[in-house]
Design a protein around this motif. Structure first.
Motif, PDB file in Angstrom:
ATOM      1  N   PHE A 245     -47.496  -7.480   7.888  1.00 44.52           N
ATOM      2  CA  PHE A 245     -46.841  -6.605   6.813  1.00 44.52           C
ATOM      3  C   PHE A 245     -45.658  -6.163   7.500  1.00 44.52           C
TER       4      PHE A 245
ATOM      5  N   TYR B 134     -43.082  -4.990  12.298  1.00 42.24           N
ATOM      6  CA  TYR B 134     -44.393  -5.341  11.706  1.00 42.24           C
ATOM      7  C   TYR B 134     -45.453  -5.027  12.081  1.00 42.24           C
TER       8      TYR B 134
ATOM      9  N   ASP C 104     -52.501  -6.563  -1.882  1.00 40.53           N
ATOM     10  CA  ASP C 104     -51.607  -6.696  -0.713  1.00 40.53           C
ATOM     11  C   ASP C 104     -50.141  -6.344  -1.120  1.00 40.53           C
TER      12      ASP C 104
ATOM     13  N   GLN D 183     -48.483  -3.613   0.986  1.00 45.47           N
ATOM     14  CA  GLN D 183     -47.096  -3.719   1.864  1.00 45.47           C
ATOM     15  C   GLN D 183     -46.139  -2.357   1.551  1.00 45.47           C
ATOM     16  N   ARG D 184     -46.140  -2.172   0.313  1.00 52.06           N
ATOM     17  CA  ARG D 184     -45.007  -0.866   0.019  1.00 52.06           C
ATOM     18  C   ARG D 184     -45.782   0.220   0.812  1.00 52.06           C
TER      19      ARG D 184
END
Length: 770
Positions: A214, A220, A267, A271-272
């Motif tokens: 992510f 990352y 997901d 991710q947010r």
């Protein structure tokens, strides 16, 4: 325990390797072997030379007589390269040096219709199935970074060498790089065997667990929410604290099957959440919460990793041409040598009468008895689950060890119980395809270790076993009275192999890890990015097999010495040790430009052309590598390409045109026939193989019997991945399919502990043996 030569002086290794087995020789250096090459590696760039050859000496062999003299003093001869260039294998396939354990690593093996085929890492990763699994679906397939195909083969070479030493028999060991790769694909071939399908590259999203990479605020992270329910509930609570949980707090998301079906939505919210954190801060907070997340770090940051530094993992290399004080490099997978390790750069032998540091090579075992299998007489108590641990005991069982696997329905191995890992719908825990492959040649004892009686019986088994292998979190065995000190009271000669994610000690020792988080910590994930793009990660558990091979090697090292010990195997260290010269390159690099592009991620600084090219059919590809001018001229005999008379530097200047012309030629041809055509003219090439290709089509693997059949009582006749290290005097074998849960409970407890039928019935009634 099998006892071998207890001479404490180092094993003597004659190193005749090229890049196919550099890692094998390096691993033997890490075990303290006295390694001599016959050339200094002057053709390598400085970082590669220091990494692959530190700790060795070299002595020129001027002709075959001098080579034979060196080999005569060696316990192990480690040789690699194309079959046509081997120096120690006679025309009849036997070794010139039968007194030694002579390990030979070739691209496709010493037998079979493709024994003379050529290959580098790209070609062999493609032939063995790794390349198919890497890259973006809309782009070219690509292998894992840092020549993992060759490093896997090197590890198998070192394993084969020590299996030969433990056997006490001089013998030839045949290692095919293609087979070494094909044995490390997790489900790529197994899914085809069990379900008639195969995974497809997808840029790094795992097929069987909800983990991926992510984007964070400044980099990352790798992580996810598979595993125990706590992995989900604690992550959800954390997201809710930050106001980022969205509708994931709804009751429907508590159902694991629902989460799996709706994974893209989950997901997206994860991710947010991740995007609001600096990568390092998110990783630190996740470790504090015992959640499996890690920052994706480039390999040059490994020297600053506090866990690696605390455990003394890094090695210091000194010598001519290196900076004052030396350079730091990645170390070895386990602490066979006292840490921190200091090595000298490779140097020429000072010429005494013999270059070796002791007068005679080792010979046969002290027992004087011959064995049909290298590990005959060794019994192992297997407390492992999932992949890394079972892959260790799988290999040891293939070579004759009696594997007593302790498991329970109360601690459910996901590879047996999780529907997402069964490969074929409608199966139950006793015929899960994933479990079947990695647990053959084992006996299953069901013990409920949540009961005091189950723990007591487990302790009673220890005196009857030579080794205990476990991959629990640090501290679990101690709570059961089975830490190493306690095990030694039960069995003074016991070997304990512990396989924690980052090791038993250090500031991160309690970190919860998955394969993807370890890849992120090790530097491997960072290098999966295409130029200008994000890291993609891996879609299979390569790190599990890397760690397993390291644990097998450590185990064999202790068996070869005939002593007990505690192998504190850090999977992070095992993976970091496969980063090649990446840590050294910023210090010693010559600044050679990276020729890769997003469109051509497989280009190489050493070869042109070097890539994966389209073939006829849907998503079909062929890997081609031209490493010298002779291969370039041979290729131009088949297809007219730009810069036909140019050397590698001239070809580099028109690489775009060469790649375009080669792709235009390959695009409408059958990949299998094209690979055969190219190899017939001496050009290294291979199909980018998927699971179906490996199992049903590949004539080399078929000729060498790499997918043997075992008859399982529920699944029936099932193909399994075969044995990689093929020993001629003490060959391994697959003797029994994976067990049913608890299939051998009565047999083992009666045989080893003498329990009566009445006592066994009482244990079953009390829920102890389930």
């Amino acid at each position: 325990m099998v006892r071998t030569d207890t001479d404490p002086t180092p094993l003597r290794v004659l190193d005749l390797t090229d890049e196919l087995a550099f890692q094998g020789a390096r691993l033997l250096v890490g075990l303290g072997a006295d390694v001599i090459r016959i050339e200094p590696g002057a053709d390598l760039d400085p970082a590669a030379r220091v990494h692959w050859h530190a700790g060795k000496r070299w002595a020129p062999a001027r002709g075959e007589a001098e080579l034979d003299t060196l080999a005569a003093g060696a316990d192990i001869v480690l040789e690699s390269g194309p079959v046509a260039r081997l120096r120690g294998v006679r025309a009849d396939g036997t070794s010139r040096w039968p007194h030694a354990v002579h390990v030979v690593v070739t691209p496709f093996g010493l037998t079979g219709p493709r024994r003379d085929w050529l290959g580098d890492d790209l070609v062999l990763a493609s032939a063995g199935g790794m390349t198919w699994l890497g890259g973006r679906l809309e782009g070219q397939p690509k292998p894992p970074p840092r020549e993992q195909a060759l490093q896997t083969a090197g590890a198998q070479a070192a394993i084969g060498a020590l299996l030969g030493v433990v056997s006490g028999a001089g013998q030839l060991v045949d290692v095919s790089v293609q087979e070494a790769v094909a044995a490390t694909l997790e489900t790529a071939a197994l899914a085809w065997i069990h379900a008639g399908r195969f995974p497809v590259r997808n840029g790094g999203v795992y097929e069987h667990v909800a983990h991926r990479i992510f984007a964070a605020a400044d980099g990352y992270v790798a992580g996810g929410y598979s595993g125990s329910d706590r992995m989900w509930t604690d992550l959800l609570a954390w997201m809710a604290e930050r106001g980022e949980a969205g509708d994931l707090v709804d009751e429907r998301w508590s159902d694991a099957l629902f989460r799996w079906r709706e994974r893209p939505h989950a997901d997206a919210l994860v991710q947010r959440f991740a995007a609001g954190w600096p990568a390092a801060d998110l990783a630190d907070e996740a470790r504090a919460r015992a959640l499996p997340w890690a920052e994706v770090v480039p390999p040059e940051r490994l020297t600053a990793n506090p866990q690696l530094r605390d455990r003394g993992f890094l090695v210091t290399v000194t010598g001519d041409g290196l900076p004052d004080g030396g350079v730091e490099d990645v170390g070895f997978p386990w602490a066979a040598l006292p840490r921190p390790v200091a090595l000298e750069a490779i140097r020429e032998v000072e010429r005494p009468a013999s270059p070796w540091r002791r007068p005679e090579p080792r010979r046969a075992t002290s027992s004087g008895t011959s064995k049909s299998l290298a590990l005959e007489g060794v019994r192992i108590l297997d407390l492992t689950w999932v992949l890394a641990g079972p892959y260790v005991t799988k290999q040891l069982g293939e070579h004759g060890a009696d594997i007593v696997k302790v498991e329970s329905k109360h601690r459910q191995d996901p590879t047996r119980f999780a529907p997402s890992m069964h490969l074929r719908p409608g199966t139950d825990p006793d015929d899960s395809g994933y479990f079947l492959n990695f647990n053959r040649n084992k006996r299953s004892v069901a013990l409920n270790l949540r009961t005091g009686e189950g723990q007591r019986l487990l302790r009673e088994l220890v005196p009857h076993c030579d080794m205990v292998v476990e991959n629990f979190s640090p501290g679990v065995l101690a709570r059961w009275g089975m830490d190493y000190a306690s095990l030694r009271e039960l069995n003074p000669d016991v070997v304990l192999v512990s396989m924690a994610g980052v090791g038993q000690t250090g500031p991160w020792r309690k970190a919860v890890t998955f394969a993807d988080t370890l890849a992120a910590m090790s530097g491997l994930s960072s290098e999966t990015r295409d130029p200008g793009g994000p890291p993609q990660g891996l879609t299979f558990g390569l790190g599990d097999m890397v760690a397993a091979n390291a644990a097998v090697l450590a185990t064999l090292d202790l068996l070869a010495q005939g002593r007990g010990g505690h192998v504190d195997l850090s999977q992070l260290e095992a993976m970091a040790s496969t980063m090649g010269p990446a840590v050294l390159e910023p210090v010693l690099s010559t600044g050679r430009p990276d020729p890769r592009t997003a469109e051509h991620p497989n280009r190489s600084p050493r070869a042109v052309p070097h890539g994966v090219y389209p073939a006829a059919g849907d998503d079909r590809w062929v890997a081609v590598s031209v490493t010298d001018d002779a291969q370039w001229h041979a290729l131009n005999g088949l297809v007219q390409l730009p810069c036909a008379d140019g050397d590698v530097n001239a070809r580099r200047a028109c690489e775009d045109a060469i790649d375009a012309g080669l792709a235009a030629w390959t695009r409408d041809q059958d990949a299998h026939k094209l690979a055969e055509l190219l190899q017939a003219d001496g050009v290294a090439a291979a199909v980018v193989a998927n699971g179906q290709d490996l199992v049903d089509v590949d004539e080399q693997l078929a000729a060498r019997g790499f997918y043997p059949v075992l008859d399982h009582p529920l699944a029936g006749a099932v193909r399994h991945e075969g044995i990689v290290a093929r020993l001629t005097a003490t060959p391994g074998e697959l003797t029994r399919p994976a067990p049913l849960l608890g299939q051998h409970t009565h047999e083992v407890l009666h045989e080893l502990l003498g329990l009566s039928d009445d006592r066994l019935a009482a244990l079953a009634a009390d829920g102890v043996t389930e």
